[in-house]
Design a protein around this motif. Structure first.
Motif, PDB file in Angstrom:
ATOM      1  N   THR A 192      58.588  21.072  60.609  1.00  0.00           N
ATOM      2  CA  THR A 192      58.017  22.416  60.546  1.00  0.00           C
ATOM      3  C   THR A 192      56.495  22.257  60.538  1.00  0.00           C
ATOM      4  OG1 THR A 192      57.850  22.463  58.145  1.00  0.00           O
ATOM      5  CG2 THR A 192      59.927  23.235  59.109  1.00  0.00           C
ATOM      6  N   TYR A 193      55.786  23.364  60.770  1.00  0.00           N
ATOM      7  CA  TYR A 193      54.328  23.230  60.780  1.00  0.00           C
ATOM      8  C   TYR A 193      53.796  22.836  59.403  1.00  0.00           C
ATOM      9  CZ  TYR A 193      53.751  27.900  58.684  1.00  0.00           C
ATOM     10  OH  TYR A 193      53.783  28.987  57.851  1.00  0.00           O
ATOM     11  N   ARG A 194      54.529  23.219  58.358  1.00  0.00           N
ATOM     12  CA  ARG A 194      54.093  22.839  57.006  1.00  0.00           C
ATOM     13  C   ARG A 194      54.283  21.342  56.770  1.00  0.00           C
ATOM     14  NH1 ARG A 194      56.902  27.461  54.730  1.00  0.00           N
ATOM     15  NH2 ARG A 194      55.502  29.240  54.897  1.00  0.00           N
ATOM     16  N   THR A 247      45.916  26.007  59.423  1.00  0.00           N
ATOM     17  CA  THR A 247      45.164  25.347  60.498  1.00  0.00           C
ATOM     18  C   THR A 247      46.125  24.760  61.526  1.00  0.00           C
ATOM     19  OG1 THR A 247      43.470  24.774  58.885  1.00  0.00           O
ATOM     20  CG2 THR A 247      43.402  23.597  60.975  1.00  0.00           C
ATOM     21  N   VAL A 248      47.162  24.095  61.035  1.00  0.00           N
ATOM     22  CA  VAL A 248      48.133  23.484  61.951  1.00  0.00           C
ATOM     23  C   VAL A 248      48.796  24.558  62.813  1.00  0.00           C
ATOM     24  CG1 VAL A 248      50.340  22.245  62.061  1.00  0.00           C
ATOM     25  CG2 VAL A 248      48.505  21.436  60.562  1.00  0.00           C
ATOM     26  N   LYS A 249      49.076  25.700  62.191  1.00  0.00           N
ATOM     27  CA  LYS A 249      49.680  26.817  62.914  1.00  0.00           C
ATOM     28  C   LYS A 249      48.812  27.225  64.109  1.00  0.00           C
ATOM     29  CE  LYS A 249      50.334  30.343  60.141  1.00  0.00           C
ATOM     30  NZ  LYS A 249      50.909  31.149  59.051  1.00  0.00           N
ATOM     31  N   THR A 250      47.524  27.408  63.869  1.00  0.00           N
ATOM     32  CA  THR A 250      46.666  27.835  64.985  1.00  0.00           C
ATOM     33  C   THR A 250      46.437  26.680  65.967  1.00  0.00           C
ATOM     34  OG1 THR A 250      44.686  27.349  63.691  1.00  0.00           O
ATOM     35  CG2 THR A 250      45.464  29.625  63.667  1.00  0.00           C
ATOM     36  N   ARG A 251      46.396  25.442  65.459  1.00  0.00           N
ATOM     37  CA  ARG A 251      46.192  24.306  66.375  1.00  0.00           C
ATOM     38  C   ARG A 251      47.379  24.137  67.315  1.00  0.00           C
ATOM     39  NH1 ARG A 251      42.432  25.404  64.118  1.00  0.00           N
ATOM     40  NH2 ARG A 251      40.687  24.142  63.392  1.00  0.00           N
ATOM     41  N   LEU A 252      48.558  24.465  66.813  1.00  0.00           N
ATOM     42  CA  LEU A 252      49.746  24.395  67.676  1.00  0.00           C
ATOM     43  C   LEU A 252      49.575  25.327  68.858  1.00  0.00           C
ATOM     44  CD1 LEU A 252      52.764  24.338  65.209  1.00  0.00           C
ATOM     45  CD2 LEU A 252      52.182  22.601  66.910  1.00  0.00           C
ATOM     46  N   MET A 300      47.036  41.528  71.776  1.00  0.00           N
ATOM     47  CA  MET A 300      47.718  40.832  70.709  1.00  0.00           C
ATOM     48  C   MET A 300      46.910  40.960  69.440  1.00  0.00           C
ATOM     49  SD  MET A 300      49.335  37.135  71.124  1.00  0.00           S
ATOM     50  CE  MET A 300      49.105  36.975  72.858  1.00  0.00           C
ATOM     51  N   SER A 301      47.577  41.297  68.368  1.00  0.00           N
ATOM     52  CA  SER A 301      46.831  41.482  67.143  1.00  0.00           C
ATOM     53  C   SER A 301      47.463  40.612  66.077  1.00  0.00           C
ATOM     54  CB  SER A 301      46.924  42.939  66.733  1.00  0.00           C
ATOM     55  OG  SER A 301      48.286  43.270  66.552  1.00  0.00           O
ATOM     56  N   SER A 302      47.111  40.886  64.858  1.00  0.00           N
ATOM     57  CA  SER A 302      47.798  40.367  63.683  1.00  0.00           C
ATOM     58  C   SER A 302      47.921  38.856  63.627  1.00  0.00           C
ATOM     59  CB  SER A 302      49.197  40.975  63.544  1.00  0.00           C
ATOM     60  OG  SER A 302      50.132  40.234  64.277  1.00  0.00           O
ATOM     61  N   ASP A 303      48.100  38.426  62.406  1.00  0.00           N
ATOM     62  CA  ASP A 303      48.243  37.009  62.146  1.00  0.00           C
ATOM     63  C   ASP A 303      49.524  36.472  62.771  1.00  0.00           C
ATOM     64  OD1 ASP A 303      47.330  34.710  61.012  1.00  0.00           O
ATOM     65  OD2 ASP A 303      48.625  34.935  59.252  1.00  0.00           O
ATOM     66  N   LEU A 304      50.514  37.369  62.862  1.00  0.00           N
ATOM     67  CA  LEU A 304      51.795  36.950  63.425  1.00  0.00           C
ATOM     68  C   LEU A 304      51.635  36.454  64.858  1.00  0.00           C
ATOM     69  CD1 LEU A 304      54.313  39.648  62.161  1.00  0.00           C
ATOM     70  CD2 LEU A 304      54.513  37.182  61.841  1.00  0.00           C
ATOM     71  N   ALA A 305      50.714  37.079  65.573  1.00  0.00           N
ATOM     72  CA  ALA A 305      50.539  36.722  66.984  1.00  0.00           C
ATOM     73  C   ALA A 305      50.136  35.260  67.159  1.00  0.00           C
ATOM     74  CB  ALA A 305      49.506  37.639  67.630  1.00  0.00           C
ATOM     75  N   THR A 306      49.516  34.676  66.133  1.00  0.00           N
ATOM     76  CA  THR A 306      49.107  33.281  66.292  1.00  0.00           C
ATOM     77  C   THR A 306      50.286  32.323  66.111  1.00  0.00           C
ATOM     78  OG1 THR A 306      48.594  33.000  63.956  1.00  0.00           O
ATOM     79  CG2 THR A 306      46.815  33.779  65.374  1.00  0.00           C
ATOM     80  N   THR A 344      52.842  32.101  68.019  1.00  0.00           N
ATOM     81  CA  THR A 344      53.528  31.799  69.279  1.00  0.00           C
ATOM     82  C   THR A 344      53.726  30.292  69.457  1.00  0.00           C
ATOM     83  OG1 THR A 344      51.385  31.929  70.347  1.00  0.00           O
ATOM     84  CG2 THR A 344      52.828  33.839  70.605  1.00  0.00           C
ATOM     85  N   GLY A 345      52.683  29.515  69.159  1.00  0.00           N
ATOM     86  CA  GLY A 345      52.763  28.066  69.353  1.00  0.00           C
ATOM     87  C   GLY A 345      53.829  27.443  68.461  1.00  0.00           C
ATOM     88  N   ALA A 346      53.751  27.762  67.163  1.00  0.00           N
ATOM     89  CA  ALA A 346      54.720  27.205  66.224  1.00  0.00           C
ATOM     90  C   ALA A 346      56.136  27.641  66.610  1.00  0.00           C
ATOM     91  CB  ALA A 346      54.391  27.655  64.803  1.00  0.00           C
ATOM     92  N   TYR A 347      56.245  28.856  67.120  1.00  0.00           N
ATOM     93  CA  TYR A 347      57.562  29.367  67.503  1.00  0.00           C
ATOM     94  C   TYR A 347      58.170  28.569  68.653  1.00  0.00           C
ATOM     95  CZ  TYR A 347      61.092  32.666  69.227  1.00  0.00           C
ATOM     96  OH  TYR A 347      62.261  33.248  69.654  1.00  0.00           O
ATOM     97  N   VAL A 348      57.387  28.322  69.698  1.00  0.00           N
ATOM     98  CA  VAL A 348      57.993  27.659  70.860  1.00  0.00           C
ATOM     99  C   VAL A 348      58.339  26.194  70.590  1.00  0.00           C
ATOM    100  CG1 VAL A 348      56.862  29.169  72.536  1.00  0.00           C
ATOM    101  CG2 VAL A 348      55.885  26.949  72.071  1.00  0.00           C
TER     102      VAL A 348
END
Lengths: 200, 252
Positions: free
Chosen positions: A166-168, A180-185, B1-7, B9-13
């Motif tokens: 997971t990202y965590r 940070t990892v979340k946005t870097r992904l 795209m707004s909100s923190d949720l929108a970021t 996408t990367g972790a989701y895929v």
């Protein structure tokens, strides 16, 4: 229905934006119940499906189980494939990755994994990618594009994608804040997308 | 795209979200067309990481898979009728899309000189041909996937039929016509976006060269557009319409 030539698993030329005509034609036939078309699709995709699952799951016997589950699901759900949503390869590998990750997650409760992950010396997945003998165009391309990412982007992407963290968990390994990892992904995948020229 | 949720996408895929966050994000995804588009694109990129992996799968795996599929009934194709429930992220298109696709598919089929069939697979095949024909096809697909995609059909003079797909969200209109009388050599068909005050902005010239079918014309649609109009203009087109439209289509 025409006979389609058996497609070669090796490609020396860059694949076009997606799978080329073969996979799409084959899945359309498989969706109509054509088992021979499915077999050809299997030949086209099983090498990557199995390799990816094995990379995430590690254990050979479990990898085979997951791969079987995924490939049978491709058969069962062939009718759901939508060409406008992306390539056949992407559809199948997305499914394979998801099932592989499910398998490693279910194998252990998250907190337990996180603790282990944190305590582990982590080898760097990028080195594994770069050490593979790269004769295939896709591999060279991916490897080249991975070098366009920052180190944190690259490690975030590779730890989550190839290890199923997971990202965590990845953040724990990388000693970086989870946010940070979340946005870097996302940033890393955007760079990868642009470098590979996929998606648009 | 707004909100923190929108970021996310990367972790989701890359399947890096824990189950609870994944579920939350999927709810968000249903309402965020930009996020869905980004997910599609990033998924293609992530899949390349998978495609870079390659090995020879064990022979017995193939035998087992083939044995199992011969005993496995396939899912029926997803229905194309109206759904009241929001389809899941990876389910078939939403209602409007199916309707749009069906309407457009007929037009596309006509445009590509094949018999129009309503079956989803035939539509897909037609769209495939479109996509094979170049980037415009991909653009059309992207338009069709807009959650607000609407189709407006209209009949013009002498058996002409026009089909328009509109997406305010994407700010685009796609126009194509069948049964067109080819314009005389020194004239062209020109499409206009007309606002409520009657001011027209050119959407481009139709390529109706040698066939009675136009190629689809896709243009950025001003937000103020109230209708589309088609006029016949001198060769090269005009900055503003010089003739009365032979056809208008409401867009609102």
């Amino acid at each position: 229905m025409q006979e389609r030539p058996h497609s070669r698993p090796q490609r020396s030329t860059p694949p076009d934006e997606d799978d080329g005509p073969d996979a799409r034609a084959l899945i359309a036939e498989a969706a109509k119940g054509d088992e021979r078309a499915f077999e050809q699709l299997y030949d086209l995709l099983s090498g990557s499906v199995f390799a990816l699952i094995q990379r995430v799951v590690r254990d050979a016997a479990q990898s085979e189980e997951v791969a079987q589950e995924v490939l049978v699901e491709v058969w069962r759900r062939a009718t759901h494939y939508r060409p406008d949503r992306g390539s056949v390869q992407t559809w199948v590998l997305t499914l394979a990755h998801r099932r592989a990750v499910d398998r490693v997650r279910s194998a252990q409760a998250g907190r337990d994994r996180e603790a282990r992950a944190g305590a582990q010396q982590h080898s760097r997945p990028f080195d594994e990618v770069t050490e593979t003998v790269t004769t295939r165009w896709e591999q060279r391309q991916v490897r080249r594009c991975l070098t366009t990412l920052t180190e944190l982007q690259r490690e975030s992407v590779l730890l989550t994608y190839y290890r199923g963290y997971t990202y965590r968990e990845a953040a724990g390994l990388l000693d970086a804040p989870a946010s940070t990892v979340k946005t870097r992904l996302r940033d890393g995948l955007i760079r990868l997308r642009d470098c590979l020229g996929v998606g648009r | 795209m707004s909100s923190d949720l929108a970021t996310l996408t990367g972790a989701y895929v890359v399947n890096a979200l824990p189950d609870d966050e994944r579920a939350e994000f999927e709810v968000h995804l249903a309402d965020c067309a930009d996020c869905r588009q980004e997910v599609r694109e990033l998924r293609e990129a992530a899949a390349r990481l998978g495609a870079a992996e390659h090995t020879t799968a064990p022979e017995e795996l193939k035998q087992r898979v083939l044995a199992e599929i011969s005993q496995t009934r396939q899912d029926p194709p997803p229905p194309a009728e109206v759904r009241t429930l929001r389809p899941r992220t990876r389910a078939s298109w939403g209602t409007r899309l199916s309707v749009a696709a069906a309407a457009l598919g007929v037009a596309l089929a006509a445009a590509f000189g094949v018999v129009a069939v309503q079956a989803q697979q035939e539509l897909d095949a037609t769209r495939e041909r479109m996509i094979a024909a170049g980037a415009r096809g991909a653009e059309i697909s992207a338009m069709l996937q807009a959650p607000d995609a609407r189709v407006v059909n209209a009949a013009g003079p002498e058996g002409m039929r026009a089909t328009t797909v509109l997406s305010a969200e994407q700010g685009k209109a796609m126009f194509m016509a069948t049964g067109m009388t080819p314009a005389p050599d020194d004239r062209v068909y020109q499409l206009w976006f007309i606002d409520p005050s009657g001011t027209a902005t050119s959407a481009g010239l139709l390529n109706a060269a040698r066939t009675e079918h136009t190629e689809p014309l896709i243009a950025a649609m001003p937000a103020t557009t109230a209708q589309l109009g088609l006029t016949i203009e001198p060769h090269g087109g005009s900055p503003a319409p010089t003739t009365t439209p032979i056809l208008t289509l409401p867009t609102t």
